[in-house]
Every structure is written in C-alpha cells, then in structure tokens.
Motif scaffolding. Structure first.
Motif, PDB file in Angstrom:
ATOM      1  N   ILE A  36     -46.733  55.234 -46.313  1.00  0.00           N
ATOM      2  CA  ILE A  36     -47.122  55.248 -47.719  1.00  0.00           C
ATOM      3  C   ILE A  36     -46.946  56.636 -48.299  1.00  0.00           C
ATOM      4  O   ILE A  36     -47.176  57.637 -47.624  1.00  0.00           O
ATOM      5  CB  ILE A  36     -48.593  54.810 -47.866  1.00  0.00           C
ATOM      6  N   ASP A  37     -46.555  56.676 -49.556  1.00  0.00           N
ATOM      7  CA  ASP A  37     -46.507  57.945 -50.283  1.00  0.00           C
ATOM      8  C   ASP A  37     -47.916  58.203 -50.822  1.00  0.00           C
ATOM      9  O   ASP A  37     -48.286  57.725 -51.897  1.00  0.00           O
ATOM     10  CB  ASP A  37     -45.500  57.857 -51.425  1.00  0.00           C
ATOM     11  N   TYR A  38     -48.703  58.965 -50.053  1.00  0.00           N
ATOM     12  CA  TYR A  38     -50.108  59.159 -50.397  1.00  0.00           C
ATOM     13  C   TYR A  38     -50.303  59.954 -51.681  1.00  0.00           C
ATOM     14  O   TYR A  38     -51.368  59.868 -52.306  1.00  0.00           O
ATOM     15  CB  TYR A  38     -50.831  59.861 -49.235  1.00  0.00           C
ATOM     16  N   SER A  39     -49.285  60.699 -52.078  1.00  0.00           N
ATOM     17  CA  SER A  39     -49.416  61.492 -53.302  1.00  0.00           C
ATOM     18  C   SER A  39     -49.524  60.613 -54.544  1.00  0.00           C
ATOM     19  O   SER A  39     -49.970  61.062 -55.592  1.00  0.00           O
ATOM     20  CB  SER A  39     -48.221  62.439 -53.446  1.00  0.00           C
ATOM     21  N   LYS A  40     -49.120  59.361 -54.413  1.00  0.00           N
ATOM     22  CA  LYS A  40     -49.162  58.450 -55.555  1.00  0.00           C
ATOM     23  C   LYS A  40     -50.430  57.597 -55.574  1.00  0.00           C
ATOM     24  O   LYS A  40     -50.588  56.737 -56.438  1.00  0.00           O
ATOM     25  CB  LYS A  40     -47.926  57.543 -55.534  1.00  0.00           C
ATOM     26  N   ILE A  41     -51.307  57.845 -54.628  1.00  0.00           N
ATOM     27  CA  ILE A  41     -52.540  57.062 -54.552  1.00  0.00           C
ATOM     28  C   ILE A  41     -53.690  57.861 -55.158  1.00  0.00           C
ATOM     29  O   ILE A  41     -53.870  59.039 -54.857  1.00  0.00           O
ATOM     30  CB  ILE A  41     -52.878  56.709 -53.089  1.00  0.00           C
ATOM     31  N   ASN A  44     -59.842  58.869 -55.285  1.00  0.00           N
ATOM     32  CA  ASN A  44     -61.184  58.575 -55.793  1.00  0.00           C
ATOM     33  C   ASN A  44     -61.331  57.102 -56.173  1.00  0.00           C
ATOM     34  O   ASN A  44     -62.361  56.478 -55.900  1.00  0.00           O
ATOM     35  CB  ASN A  44     -61.496  59.458 -56.999  1.00  0.00           C
ATOM     36  N   ALA A  45     -60.296  56.564 -56.793  1.00  0.00           N
ATOM     37  CA  ALA A  45     -60.330  55.152 -57.181  1.00  0.00           C
ATOM     38  C   ALA A  45     -60.351  54.262 -55.942  1.00  0.00           C
ATOM     39  O   ALA A  45     -61.084  53.265 -55.893  1.00  0.00           O
ATOM     40  CB  ALA A  45     -59.127  54.819 -58.059  1.00  0.00           C
ATOM     41  N   LEU A  46     -59.559  54.640 -54.939  1.00  0.00           N
ATOM     42  CA  LEU A  46     -59.520  53.865 -53.701  1.00  0.00           C
ATOM     43  C   LEU A  46     -60.865  53.937 -52.983  1.00  0.00           C
ATOM     44  O   LEU A  46     -61.354  52.934 -52.458  1.00  0.00           O
ATOM     45  CB  LEU A  46     -58.405  54.382 -52.786  1.00  0.00           C
ATOM     46  N   ALA A  47     -61.470  55.123 -52.958  1.00  0.00           N
ATOM     47  CA  ALA A  47     -62.772  55.293 -52.314  1.00  0.00           C
ATOM     48  C   ALA A  47     -63.846  54.470 -53.031  1.00  0.00           C
ATOM     49  O   ALA A  47     -64.681  53.828 -52.380  1.00  0.00           O
ATOM     50  CB  ALA A  47     -63.161  56.771 -52.302  1.00  0.00           C
ATOM     51  N   ASN A  51     -65.881  51.514 -51.178  1.00  0.00           N
ATOM     52  CA  ASN A  51     -67.338  51.592 -51.061  1.00  0.00           C
ATOM     53  C   ASN A  51     -68.028  50.417 -51.749  1.00  0.00           C
ATOM     54  O   ASN A  51     -69.057  49.916 -51.269  1.00  0.00           O
ATOM     55  CB  ASN A  51     -67.840  52.914 -51.637  1.00  0.00           C
ATOM     56  N   LEU A  52     -67.472  49.981 -52.864  1.00  0.00           N
ATOM     57  CA  LEU A  52     -68.029  48.821 -53.562  1.00  0.00           C
ATOM     58  C   LEU A  52     -67.892  47.577 -52.690  1.00  0.00           C
ATOM     59  O   LEU A  52     -68.836  46.784 -52.560  1.00  0.00           O
ATOM     60  CB  LEU A  52     -67.299  48.617 -54.897  1.00  0.00           C
ATOM     61  N   LEU A  73     -61.310  46.207 -45.647  1.00  0.00           N
ATOM     62  CA  LEU A  73     -62.037  47.474 -45.516  1.00  0.00           C
ATOM     63  C   LEU A  73     -61.326  48.421 -44.556  1.00  0.00           C
ATOM     64  O   LEU A  73     -61.218  49.627 -44.812  1.00  0.00           O
ATOM     65  CB  LEU A  73     -63.466  47.214 -45.041  1.00  0.00           C
ATOM     66  N   LEU A  74     -60.830  47.885 -43.455  1.00  0.00           N
ATOM     67  CA  LEU A  74     -60.084  48.713 -42.504  1.00  0.00           C
ATOM     68  C   LEU A  74     -58.856  49.322 -43.179  1.00  0.00           C
ATOM     69  O   LEU A  74     -58.546  50.506 -42.978  1.00  0.00           O
ATOM     70  CB  LEU A  74     -59.653  47.878 -41.295  1.00  0.00           C
ATOM     71  N   ASN A  75     -58.152  48.528 -43.958  1.00  0.00           N
ATOM     72  CA  ASN A  75     -56.969  49.031 -44.648  1.00  0.00           C
ATOM     73  C   ASN A  75     -57.317  50.225 -45.537  1.00  0.00           C
ATOM     74  O   ASN A  75     -56.651  51.265 -45.503  1.00  0.00           O
ATOM     75  CB  ASN A  75     -56.353  47.922 -45.515  1.00  0.00           C
ATOM     76  N   ARG A  76     -58.359  50.057 -46.331  1.00  0.00           N
ATOM     77  CA  ARG A  76     -58.723  51.096 -47.290  1.00  0.00           C
ATOM     78  C   ARG A  76     -59.241  52.362 -46.622  1.00  0.00           C
ATOM     79  O   ARG A  76     -58.821  53.472 -46.960  1.00  0.00           O
ATOM     80  CB  ARG A  76     -59.755  50.533 -48.278  1.00  0.00           C
ATOM     81  N   TYR A  77     -60.152  52.199 -45.665  1.00  0.00           N
ATOM     82  CA  TYR A  77     -60.714  53.384 -45.014  1.00  0.00           C
ATOM     83  C   TYR A  77     -59.703  54.070 -44.099  1.00  0.00           C
ATOM     84  O   TYR A  77     -59.796  55.282 -43.874  1.00  0.00           O
ATOM     85  CB  TYR A  77     -61.984  53.022 -44.247  1.00  0.00           C
ATOM     86  N   SER A  78     -58.749  53.318 -43.583  1.00  0.00           N
ATOM     87  CA  SER A  78     -57.679  53.943 -42.789  1.00  0.00           C
ATOM     88  C   SER A  78     -56.845  54.872 -43.661  1.00  0.00           C
ATOM     89  O   SER A  78     -56.523  55.998 -43.267  1.00  0.00           O
ATOM     90  CB  SER A  78     -56.786  52.871 -42.158  1.00  0.00           C
ATOM     91  N   VAL A  79     -56.497  54.408 -44.851  1.00  0.00           N
ATOM     92  CA  VAL A  79     -55.726  55.233 -45.777  1.00  0.00           C
ATOM     93  C   VAL A  79     -56.540  56.459 -46.184  1.00  0.00           C
ATOM     94  O   VAL A  79     -56.037  57.585 -46.207  1.00  0.00           O
ATOM     95  CB  VAL A  79     -55.325  54.412 -47.028  1.00  0.00           C
ATOM     96  N   LEU A  80     -57.811  56.250 -46.497  1.00  0.00           N
ATOM     97  CA  LEU A  80     -58.667  57.360 -46.919  1.00  0.00           C
ATOM     98  C   LEU A  80     -58.835  58.399 -45.810  1.00  0.00           C
ATOM     99  O   LEU A  80     -58.878  59.601 -46.085  1.00  0.00           O
ATOM    100  CB  LEU A  80     -60.039  56.818 -47.347  1.00  0.00           C
TER     101      LEU A  80
END
Length: 210
Positions: A36-41, A44-47, A51-52, A73-80
């Motif tokens: 993934i190109d993390y610079s385009k993510i 804060n919005a993902l976090a 968390n929600l 949740l695993l997908n999101r926290y892995s990226v974070l």
C-alpha cells in the motif's frame, strides 16, 4: 457473439484484479500482504474508524458474532502499526485480536512489541495479563496486572477482579480480599459483596493465608 463478449469481459476483469494493488489477507494463517502507498492514507481517519469499530466489538458477547469483526479490525490495526510503529497502542490491539483468535504466537509477538516499546504502558500490560490469565499462567498474569496499576476504568475494575481471582487460586485470601474490595469501590454488585463478606468472615477466624 454474446458468449465471446462475456469471455472477453471475464478476461478483462481477471486481468484487472491481478494487476491491482491488494490488501490481501489469508484468514486461515493470518498472514498479510499489504503493498500500500501509505502516504495516501489518512492515518487519523483510519484510526478513528478502527477505534469506533473496536468499541462496538468490545460490547459484543456472542463469540461467533464477535469473530465477524476481527478480520476488519486486524486489517486496520495492521496498517496503523506499519504507519506508526512507535505507538504501542496498535500492537496491543493486534495482540488482543490474535488472542481472541487463539493465535498464541502472533498474540505474544504483538504484546511483546507493545511492552518493549513502552515498558510501563498500562493497557499493554493489562491485555498481556489477560492473555496469560486465560491460559492459566496465573503468576505471569499477576506480574503483568501489577505493571498495569493505575489503568483507568473500566479496565481497573477488571484488573482488580482478576487479581483477586488469582490470589484466591494461589491460596492467598488476604490479598484476594484486598483486591476484591478495590474492585467493589469501582463497581459494586451483590455477588462481589457476598464474596467480600465471606472472605472477611474467614479472616476473622484466622483462616486466611498471610
């Protein structure tokens, strides 16, 4: 003619899928391929989103229903955790989720990452204590719970209850009583009140282990 068009369409779809950057997950082995190109993510919005979703996940009591949320949740926290590898919070959440799946290796790996990053991070120690408690490693769990001293509610209540339970299992009823009284100050209840009365009665008869 329609068959030819259909075949061409299927071929185009297959080619497009193969060429797309993927966020692929092999659920059985819980292995991730995240080109993934993390610079385009927007981190804060993902976090906020993660968390929600996790807050809702915590309220679910049905085990099968809970599992439906784990992959997302695993997908999101892995990226974070990749975007901010210095934050123990994301590794703690990953440890909790892998613990939920029964994947001991990845659960411990993430808990160790979190506690190594910030040795006195209460949330990680508390969650690591839960990991050991579930598996019957009570002394290791107790060690982690002690490191989590001062953790905020509602985890503080759970921490005192687990500590009280461990001391009961270890036969140290005096310290179990102290932990249960602290838990009662956080959240009172009839069952806990009766347990405290029973232990106080035993203590008055000098039966408790000191």
């Amino acid at each position: 003619m329609n068959k030819i068009k259909l075949c061409l369409l299927l071929l185009l779809i297959l080619t497009a899928n193969l060429s797309m950057k993927s966020f692929a997950t092999n659920f059985a082995s819980i292995e991730y391929d995240v080109p993934i190109d993390y610079s385009k993510i927007d981190k804060n919005a993902l976090a906020d989103q993660a968390n929600l979703l996790y807050n809702h996940f915590e309220q679910i009591t049905d085990e099968e229903y809970r599992k439906k949320y784990i992959q997302a949740l695993l997908n999101r926290y892995s990226v974070l955790s990749v975007m901010d590898p210095s934050d123990p919070f994301y590794f703690t959440r990953l440890g909790i989720l892998y613990d939920e799946l029964g994947n001991d290796t990845l659960a411990m790996s993430n808990f160790f990452k979190a506690t190594n990053l910030v040795p006195k991070y209460q949330y990680a120690s508390f969650s690591f204590g839960n990991y050991y408690y579930k598996r019957g490693y009570y002394r290791k769990a107790l060690y982690q719970y002690k490191l989590a001293a001062g953790i905020i509610s509602p985890y503080s209540y759970q921490r005192f209850m687990k500590i009280g339970s461990i001391y009961e299992k270890l036969g140290n009823y005096k310290l179990a009583l102290e932990a249960y009284k602290s838990a009662y100050q956080e959240q009172n209840g009839l069952e806990l009140y009766n347990k405290i009365l029973l232990l106080e009665d035993l203590n008055s008869k000098n039966i408790l282990y000191h």
